[in-house]
Motif scaffolding. Structure first.
Motif, PDB file in Angstrom:
ATOM      1  N   ALA A  28       0.825  -1.212   0.000  1.00 43.15           N
ATOM      2  CA  ALA A  28       0.000   0.000   0.000  1.00 43.15           C
ATOM      3  C   ALA A  28       0.857   1.259   0.000  1.00 43.15           C
ATOM      4  O   ALA A  28       1.989   1.261   0.482  1.00 43.15           O
ATOM      5  CB  ALA A  28      -0.900  -0.003   1.238  1.00 43.15           C
ATOM      6  N   HIS A  74      -8.273   2.987   6.977  1.00 42.93           N
ATOM      7  CA  HIS A  74      -9.236   1.895   7.232  1.00 42.93           C
ATOM      8  C   HIS A  74      -8.496   0.767   7.932  1.00 42.93           C
ATOM      9  O   HIS A  74      -7.278   0.846   8.125  1.00 42.93           O
ATOM     10  CB  HIS A  74      -9.900   1.421   5.941  1.00 42.93           C
ATOM     11  N   ASP A  78      -2.867  -4.272   5.550  1.00 44.78           N
ATOM     12  CA  ASP A  78      -1.819  -3.688   4.703  1.00 44.78           C
ATOM     13  C   ASP A  78      -1.711  -2.174   4.882  1.00 44.78           C
ATOM     14  O   ASP A  78      -0.831  -1.547   4.292  1.00 44.78           O
ATOM     15  CB  ASP A  78      -1.999  -4.073   3.224  1.00 44.78           C
ATOM     16  N   HIS A  79      -2.574  -1.606   5.740  1.00 48.80           N
ATOM     17  CA  HIS A  79      -2.496  -0.173   6.049  1.00 48.80           C
ATOM     18  C   HIS A  79      -2.242   0.077   7.533  1.00 48.80           C
ATOM     19  O   HIS A  79      -2.093   1.232   7.944  1.00 48.80           O
ATOM     20  CB  HIS A  79      -3.783   0.534   5.620  1.00 48.80           C
ATOM     21  N   ASP A 189      -8.063   3.011   0.309  1.00 51.69           N
ATOM     22  CA  ASP A 189      -8.474   2.015  -0.695  1.00 51.69           C
ATOM     23  C   ASP A 189      -9.861   2.282  -1.284  1.00 51.69           C
ATOM     24  O   ASP A 189     -10.414   1.429  -1.971  1.00 51.69           O
ATOM     25  CB  ASP A 189      -8.425   0.614  -0.087  1.00 51.69           C
ATOM     26  N   HIS A 226      -3.405   2.050  -3.454  1.00 49.48           N
ATOM     27  CA  HIS A 226      -2.408   1.226  -4.149  1.00 49.48           C
ATOM     28  C   HIS A 226      -2.218   1.779  -5.560  1.00 49.48           C
ATOM     29  O   HIS A 226      -3.179   2.213  -6.186  1.00 49.48           O
ATOM     30  CB  HIS A 226      -2.883  -0.234  -4.261  1.00 49.48           C
TER      31      HIS A 226
HETATM   32 ZN   LIG Z   1      -4.958  -1.866   0.804  1.00 45.50          ZN
END
Ligand SMILES: [Zn+2]
Length: 323
Positions: A28, A74, A78-79, A189, A226
């Motif tokens: 990300a 969020h 991956d964040h 995202d 992304h």
């Molecule tokens: Zn993501």
């Protein structure tokens, strides 16, 4: 893993960190906003090691400012799974993100899945291919420490920062970070660039409405969750994709197709050429069909991922030799 990445200045005091890898899950974009010795980060990468790479670059850009505030767009790992590298930092998110975090897969579950799922089955093959590169073995998930609903206004040095709740969209609790003077939006995202998105909450109308809200802010640059940075024109193209996908979903659902069948139809038509990770259509259509069925249960994330894995494995399989 080692990762090529860069921290690009997009306006005075505003930087986007972008991993140099496309067409894969989990890498990300993150952000740094800094002014007069103050700073806020937008999201962290997927793992502590990746987060250290981001933080090293951010410290140089910010003049070694101690980072004590992070805005989290969020709850997806991956964040957020690098937050432990910022001990004591204020973690700001929507209230819905805090409430939604317990529904997310844990690092331990993903670690187990990557190691134990049968590599001869579609899901095991797919998760190894996309998530096997990450070290999920020693991650502590940290919850937000400050939450809000609607809107939260902050100041970073002399830079006004608006956190705007736009969820449910990609997830239940999305926010975007708007810098009105720098004319930049960090979209999380809600926006993917270059790849098919994987939307877990939806419906698609909420996501395209969130994108229209971003366009109404008149930014010069949009930093997607992304992929490469976007201009407003590129975001308008993405909105057209989302609107068309919603229309196709309604049509194919009305014809009695399953979400997986609908994804296969759209892929066979090559309706959206040029976007990577086409198998993710199974996920976004899966959540869209959930809404079209007026199903109020929580979507089964693993089942959605398994359907995407089947599409990816089928398209990766070598063609059978001619008889
Ligand atoms: Zn993501």
């Amino acid at each position: 893993m080692t990762l090529a990445s860069d921290l690009r200045q997009i306006a005075p005091g505003v930087f986007a960190w972008r991993p140099r890898a496309d067409g894969v899950w989990g890498l990300a974009n993150c952000g740094l906003i800094t002014s007069h010795g103050d700073a806020i980060l937008v999201d962290t990468p997927y793992t502590p090691a990746l987060t250290d790479t981001f933080l090293d670059a951010a410290r140089v850009a910010a003049g070694h400012t101690a980072f004590n505030r992070v805005a989290v767009t969020h709850a997806n790992g991956d964040h957020t799974w690098g937050l432990q590298q910022l001990p004591g930092a204020e973690i700001i998110a929507t209230r819905a993100t805090l409430e939604h975090q317990c529904l997310e897969p844990t690092p331990q579950q993903l670690f187990t899945l990557c190691h134990d799922a049968d590599p001869n089955q579609a899901l095991g093959w797919y998760v190894r291919r996309h998530f096997g590169r990450f070290d999920f073995s020693d991650i502590q998930v940290l919850p937000p420490t400050t939450t809000f609903t609607g809107r939260l206004d902050l100041r970073v040095g002399s830079i006004p920062v608006e956190l705007l709740e736009v969820g449910p969209a990609h997830t239940v609790g999305d926010l975007i970070v708007h810098l009105p003077e720098q004319r930049v939006v960090f979209a999380g995202d809600v926006v993917f660039s270059g790849d098919h998105p994987s939307h877990w909450a939806g419906p698609l109308k909420r996501i395209s409405d969130a994108c229209r809200r971003i366009l109404a802010l008149a930014p010069e640059w949009i930093v997607p969750g992304h992929g490469p940075l976007m201009t407003p024109d590129a975001l308008r193209d993405h909105v057209a994709y989302l609107d068309d996908l919603a229309e196709q979903a309604a049509l194919l659902h009305a014809q009695g197709l399953t979400a997986l069948e609908a994804a296969r139809v759209l892929l066979k038509e090559d309706r959206y050429p040029g976007l990577a990770l086409p198998e993710r259509l199974a996920i976004t259509l899966g959540t869209e069909f959930h809404h079209l069925r007026e199903d109020s249960s929580t979507p089964d994330l693993l089942a959605l991922m398994t359907q995407a894995a089947h599409i990816a494995r089928d398209s990766a399989a070598p063609a059978s030799p001619a008889a």
